[in-house]
Enzyme design. Structure first.
Site, PDB file in Angstrom:
ATOM      1  N   ASP A  47       0.831  -1.204   0.000  1.00  0.00           N
ATOM      2  CA  ASP A  47       0.000   0.000   0.000  1.00  0.00           C
ATOM      3  C   ASP A  47       0.868   1.258   0.000  1.00  0.00           C
ATOM      4  OD1 ASP A  47      -2.066   1.875   0.496  1.00  0.00           O
ATOM      5  OD2 ASP A  47      -3.198   0.374   1.620  1.00  0.00           O
ATOM      6  N   THR A  88      -6.891   3.770  -2.392  1.00  0.00           N
ATOM      7  CA  THR A  88      -6.667   2.385  -1.956  1.00  0.00           C
ATOM      8  C   THR A  88      -7.691   1.388  -2.489  1.00  0.00           C
ATOM      9  OG1 THR A  88      -5.540   3.098   0.050  1.00  0.00           O
ATOM     10  CG2 THR A  88      -6.477   0.884   0.063  1.00  0.00           C
ATOM     11  N   LYS A 170      -6.140  -3.693   6.529  1.00  0.00           N
ATOM     12  CA  LYS A 170      -7.347  -2.995   6.088  1.00  0.00           C
ATOM     13  C   LYS A 170      -8.382  -3.998   5.578  1.00  0.00           C
ATOM     14  CE  LYS A 170      -4.964   1.208   4.505  1.00  0.00           C
ATOM     15  NZ  LYS A 170      -4.728   2.103   3.346  1.00  0.00           N
ATOM     16  N   ASP A 359      -1.279  -0.279  -4.820  1.00  0.00           N
ATOM     17  CA  ASP A 359      -2.586   0.286  -5.135  1.00  0.00           C
ATOM     18  C   ASP A 359      -2.492   1.741  -5.589  1.00  0.00           C
ATOM     19  OD1 ASP A 359      -1.691   0.999  -2.632  1.00  0.00           O
ATOM     20  OD2 ASP A 359      -3.645   0.846  -1.649  1.00  0.00           O
TER      21      ASP A 359
END
Length: 553
Positions: A47, A88, A170, A359
């Site tokens: 990420d 994201t 997440k 991402d």
């Protein structure tokens, strides 16, 4: 003599028949085995990993982590995100669907739902409940994603024999890649410190996840505090440790090393996400999932979708030029080396297919740009929206015409405008004119009229690929390079520009020969490439193309 001749002839005939039978048998065995696939596919999304992180700290990486990936793998060096906003949830869903927000419907982490008159979270699902804690952090599923994923297609291709599991701090980083038909998806609950899931997947956590939670892994990492992996003076690729544009953690006097994580044992589990230990914990759970679920041990290919999210939290708090960011990548490098060694020992080199991507990237912190006489800054949206609403009320008699804003987009109250018999096009034009007068704004456009805008073609395509009529706003404003909406500390992302849109894309392992290409590829090509390599159907909304430099080797 004649008898010997007849015997010899008979022996030849028997030999020929035997050989023919062997050939037939061999053909049948090959046919029954079907296509060749790896034991397991492991996808790792890092990420907020800008592409240049592959090389920025290259001299400091170990031989078994990022260096191994680059040297043993195949890297598509010029891989871009084809849409905006680069956020994201959009990134995770687009990598795995091979499509864009326009098609898969994930237009942001959140967007405004006109029917419900409120914001909608990308993985929100009020029909399910949390499994693994008493919080509402598990009221999640992939139902808002409108297309299949490559993980779904693998399940379909094997008549659901393949096992698919998603893991991330997440929820969106776990749920969206794992797809609709996943066996499981696990994410971290900041309220309890547990790894959890939802009733979309199961009624109770597997014993191995429960046992891991009982160990209180976050507390174990908190007990270590966070100091630099190497002497702090060796972090020459980063700014000084104490910068006013870095955000300090609650309980700290300055945003500097060492970070006293022991303060948070038994509480404030959200903070573990903003440390490199969040990545370590994620990869620890990934290894445990492989072992406990016996992934890659059957005759069908399994798929483990992992997302390391701590890099994003660290970037948001400290920025991409901080010592914290450098230390996080050096520690992730060590974690990767350990993870690759585990995969080698479990499956053997060449028997698993691994890929790494991101991402989105990240902008440089506004204060850092100013400090170095570079263009960039922040944009405060609130006062501008207030001005637009005031002028619309005065000129068109529509109060609070802007219902909401999200991801650089304005959502207008279409019902109120219609009831007032006001000219909607004129209202949007007024808003666009005001936005264009702002110093930080590059341009603003009516999203329903993108085809006739004078924007550069690349930017027009990015907006088009990010626009979904049912979920996107009415007007989009594009900020100037390295400007973003946000605070003066830390960074964010969302732009079409290379700092946000240029991402790593590296494959390693099964049927992958070392190499690189600088040909332009896109995030959406990853799913198409996997489909080609695994000989399965592309996801239902896929617009990507296989990276033929890899698949034709």
């Amino acid at each position: 003599m004649r008898k010997i001749y007849l015997l010899f002839t008979a022996l030849i005939l028997v030999s020929q028949i035997s050989t023919a039978q062997q050939k037939t048998t061999k053909t049948k065995v090959s046919s029954s085995e079907g296509v060749k696939r790896p034991k397991i596919v492991v996808g790792l999304i890092v990420d907020q990993m800008r592409w240049d992180y592959l090389y920025r700290y290259y001299s400091r990486y170990s031989n078994g982590g990022f260096k191994r990936l680059i040297n043993e793998g195949f890297s598509a060096e010029n891989t871009l995100i084809p849409y905006t906003p680069t956020i994201t949830a959009c990134g995770h869903s687009s990598i795995y669907t091979g499509s864009t927000p326009a098609i898969n419907g994930i237009v942001g982490n959140d967007w405004y739902d006109r029917k419900l008159k409120r914001d909608m979270y990308c993985a929100e699902d009020t029909t399910v409940t949390t499994v693994g804690s008493t919080s509402r952090a598990g009221v999640m599923s992939p139902k808002n994603m409108l297309t299949t994923t490559i993980t779904d297609e693998l399940r379909l291709a094997t008549n659901f024999k393949s096992k698919v599991i998603g893991i991330s701090l997440k929820d969106r980083g776990s749920i969206l890649p794992a797809g609709h038909a996943a066996n499981a998806a696990y994410w971290f609950d900041s309220q309890s410190g547990n790894w959890i899931t939802s009733t979309y997947y199961m009624k109770q956590l597997p014993t191995w996840v429960q046992d891991y939670n009982k160990q209180k892994p976050a507390d174990q990492f908190f007990a270590k505090n966070w100091n630099t992996l190497y002497p702090i003076e060796s972090y020459t690729q980063s700014t000084a440790d104490n910068k006013i544009y870095e955000r300090k953690t609650r309980g700290e006097e300055t945003p500097t090393f060492p970070h006293p994580l022991k303060l948070y044992i038994g509480k404030n589990y959200e903070i573990i996400k903003s440390t490199p230990y969040g990545n370590t914990m994620t990869l620890d759970l990934a290894k445990l999932a492989i072992a406990s679920e016996q992934m890659g041990q059957n005759n069908t290919t399994d798929f483990l979708a992992v997302s390391c999210s701590a890099t994003d939290y660290v970037g948001h708090q400290y920025g991409p030029n901080s010592i914290e960011a450098e230390d996080t990548y050096l520690r992730l490098d060590k974690d990767l080396e350990d993870f690759f060694n585990y995969l080698d020992s479990k499956f053997g080199k060449g028997n698993y297919l691994f890929f790494l991507s991101a991402d989105h990237g990240a902008a440089h912190v506004a204060g850092f740009m100013t400090e170095n006489k570079l263009p960039g800054g922040t944009f405060s949206e609130g006062p501008v929206l207030k001005k637009i609403n005031t002028l619309i009320a005065e000129n068109f008699k529509v109060k609070n015409a802007i219902e909401s804003s999200a991801n650089g987009q304005l959502y207008f109250n279409r019902e109120a405008i219609k009831s007032a018999k006001a000219d909607f096009d004129a209202i949007k034009s007024l808003a666009i004119d005001i936005l264009r007068t702002q110093d930080e704004v590059f341009d603003a456009v009516d999203l329903s009229k993108l085809a006739v805008t004078t924007l550069p073609e690349q930017l027009k395509k990015s907006l088009t690929y990010g626009y979904n009529y049912g979920r996107s706003g009415d007007v989009y404003y594009v900020l100037k390079s390295n400007y973003f909406s946000g605070s003066s500390t830390g960074t964010t992302h969302g732009a079409w520009a290379p700092y946000d849109a240029h991402i790593p894309c590296v494959f390693m392992g099964w049927n992958v020969k070392p190499g690189k290409t600088n040909k332009q590829h896109y995030m959406t090509d990853i799913a198409a490439t996997l489909a080609a390599m695994l000989h399965i159907q592309m996801p239902s909304g896929c617009i990507g193309e296989p990276i033929t430099e890899l698949t034709h080797q």
